[in-house]
Scaffold this active site. Structure first.
Site, PDB file in Angstrom:
ATOM      1  N   ARG A   1       0.796  -1.190   0.061  1.00 42.30           N
ATOM      2  CA  ARG A   1      -0.004  -0.073   0.032  1.00 42.30           C
ATOM      3  C   ARG A   1       0.833   1.320   0.026  1.00 42.30           C
ATOM      4  NH1 ARG A   1      -4.522   0.238   4.626  1.00 42.30           N
ATOM      5  NH2 ARG A   1      -2.720   0.755   5.981  1.00 42.30           N
TER       6      ARG A   1
ATOM      7  N   LYS B   1      -2.738   6.471   1.221  1.00 42.91           N
ATOM      8  CA  LYS B   1      -2.567   7.032   2.713  1.00 42.91           C
ATOM      9  C   LYS B   1      -1.496   8.201   2.637  1.00 42.91           C
ATOM     10  CE  LYS B   1      -2.660   4.503   6.992  1.00 42.91           C
ATOM     11  NZ  LYS B   1      -4.391   4.847   7.201  1.00 42.91           N
TER      12      LYS B   1
ATOM     13  N   GLU C   1     -16.387   6.502   3.875  1.00 41.80           N
ATOM     14  CA  GLU C   1     -15.608   6.237   5.331  1.00 41.80           C
ATOM     15  C   GLU C   1     -15.436   7.293   6.194  1.00 41.80           C
ATOM     16  OE1 GLU C   1     -11.552   5.323   5.085  1.00 41.80           O
ATOM     17  OE2 GLU C   1     -11.422   6.288   3.221  1.00 41.80           O
TER      18      GLU C   1
HETATM   19  C1  LIG Z   1      -5.522   3.918   7.403  1.00 45.45           C
HETATM   20  C2  LIG Z   1      -6.775   4.137   7.059  1.00 45.45           C
HETATM   21  C3  LIG Z   1      -7.627   3.274   7.452  1.00 45.45           C
HETATM   22  C4  LIG Z   1      -7.527   2.064   7.899  1.00 45.45           C
HETATM   23  O1  LIG Z   1      -6.713   1.183   7.144  1.00 45.45           O
HETATM   24  P1  LIG Z   1      -5.974  -0.131   8.403  1.00 45.45           P
HETATM   25  O2  LIG Z   1      -5.042  -0.727   7.228  1.00 45.45           O
HETATM   26  O3  LIG Z   1      -6.949  -1.001   8.520  1.00 45.45           O
HETATM   27  O4  LIG Z   1      -5.188   0.478   9.360  1.00 45.45           O
HETATM   28  C5  LIG Z   1      -8.835   3.554   6.996  1.00 45.45           C
HETATM   29  N1  LIG Z   1      -9.214   4.626   6.321  1.00 45.45           N
HETATM   30  C6  LIG Z   1      -8.246   5.689   6.055  1.00 45.45           C
HETATM   31  C7  LIG Z   1      -8.624   7.203   5.565  1.00 45.45           C
HETATM   32  C8  LIG Z   1      -7.048   5.459   6.533  1.00 45.45           C
HETATM   33  O5  LIG Z   1      -5.954   6.458   6.290  1.00 45.45           O
END
Ligand SMILES: *Cc1c(COP(=O)(O)O)cnc(C)c1O
Length: 340
Positions: free
Chosen positions: A82, A184, A220
């Site tokens: 990722r 991210k 989300e």
């Molecule tokens: C990091 C993140 C998540 C959760 O991801 P995980 O890999 O499960 O920790 C969900 N939404 C956003 C916007 C994020 O930055």
């Protein structure tokens, strides 16, 4: 290994410097060999790309102690891939995925005294990140970068018991179609700060973002993906190209299907449908799943049947199974648990 004298059960989610962190620098088209350092400070140009144009991406994962005393991390290969996707979207060189996992292992090993003991509920949070370091004043990508991994012990997420969250449907957008919602990147968080501060001021725990094009579909929150459970017991998660592919959410869907025999669906979730759901939870590394009790859409309340006192039954089963797998109480799928 002697553990640090830390009151593990009462740690919050805050930065505490630990002994060693990993650093590697990218220059002239290549990553150097990298290694551990005790220096917790980063010294870069006042004009560094990260400072001027936010050229930075990050990851988050945990190390912890299993029931039988092993120190492990959970699916770090997915964080590595990722980070690569995130870096490429922001015109940054990916850090090689095998070296990413190696760096995570080195940092955990060097700070083993900070890995909380089994049963404390605390974990060692790891923060890998990558940013542009050389001066950039005309808008363009940097050509020198730094990759770092530090760690900090964090407390149990559900201190003093589970408390379902209250969300508001947010009037701000998180991610544009064809934008950067799926990576991210710090920039996605910078623009969410005003939304979360005002949500807290109004007494809400989190924001529910809808798709910015039509404002009709669930996306989300600022940092966690949604899982819903329908009244028929199907686990549903929103499918969208503008949400961050949560590793926890992907793992929970696998657990729902292959461990619990539930029907799972990844599909668009119209906001209209939320009022008919039986359970709702937020998934991410920090909490695994936090239950949502109430969603408020401009004064109109949607109260989840699971209520404001506990997790819904399916959410609880998902939570118990995934944390059981992580802690070594339940057999894990091949490759999920990586021993340090
Ligand atoms: C990091 C993140 C998540 C959760 O991801 P995980 O890999 O499960 O920790 C969900 N939404 C956003 C916007 C994020 O930055």
């Amino acid at each position: 290994m002697d553990k640090k004298q830390i009151d593990w059960g009462n740690l919050g989610f805050a930065y505490m410097p630990t002994e060693q962190r990993y650093v590697s620098n990218y220059k002239d088209g290549a990553w150097d060999e990298g290694g551990l350092t005790t220096d917790a400070n980063v010294v870069i140009s006042e004009c560094a790309g990260v400072l001027q144009y936010a050229q930075t991406v990050f990851e988050g994962l945990k190390a912890y102690t299993t029931e039988d005393g092993r120190t492990v991390t959970f699916r770090p290969d997915l964080n590595a891939s990722r980070l690569k996707d995130s870096a490429e979207r922001l015109e940054m060189p990916a850090f090689p995925e095998d070296r990413f996992v190696e760096a995570v292992k080195q940092v955990v090993k060097a700070n083993e005294a900070y890995v909380p003991p089994y049963g404390s509920g605390a974990t060692l949070y790891l923060r890998p990140y990558l940013f542009g370091t050389n001066p950039v004043i005309g808008v363009k990508p940097a050509d020198e970068f730094q990759f770092r991994v530090f760690c900090t012990p964090v407390g149990p997420y559900f201190k003093g018991g589970v408390k379902p969250l209250t969300l508001r449907v947010c009037d701000f957008d998180r991610a544009a179609p064809h934008g950067t919602g799926h990576i991210k990147a710090g920039l996605n968080y910078a623009m969410s700060l005003h939304a979360i501060v005002t949500a807290h001021e109004e007494g809400f725990d989190e924001n529910m973002y809808l798709d910015s094009a039509t404002r009709t579909k669930v996306e989300e929150t600022g940092g966690a993906n949604f899982l819903f459970v329908t009244k028929e017991g199907t686990v549903v998660t929103p499918k969208s190209s503008t949400i961050l592919p949560s590793i926890t959410r992907r793992s929970l869907l696998y657990v729902a299907e292959h461990y619990l025999g539930l029907k799972v669906e990844e599909r668009e979730v119209p906001f209209e449908e939320v009022k008919d759901m039986a359970e709702c939870g937020l998934c991410g590394t920090a909490a695994v799943i936090s239950p949502v009790g109430k969603i408020v859409d401009h004064g109109k309340e949607i109260c989840m049947p699971s209520g404001m006192d506990e997790m819904g039954p399916v959410t609880k089963k998902l939570y118990d199974t995934l944390t059981g797998i992580q802690m070594g109480r339940i057999e894990a799928p091949e490759g999920w648990i990586v021993e340090i």
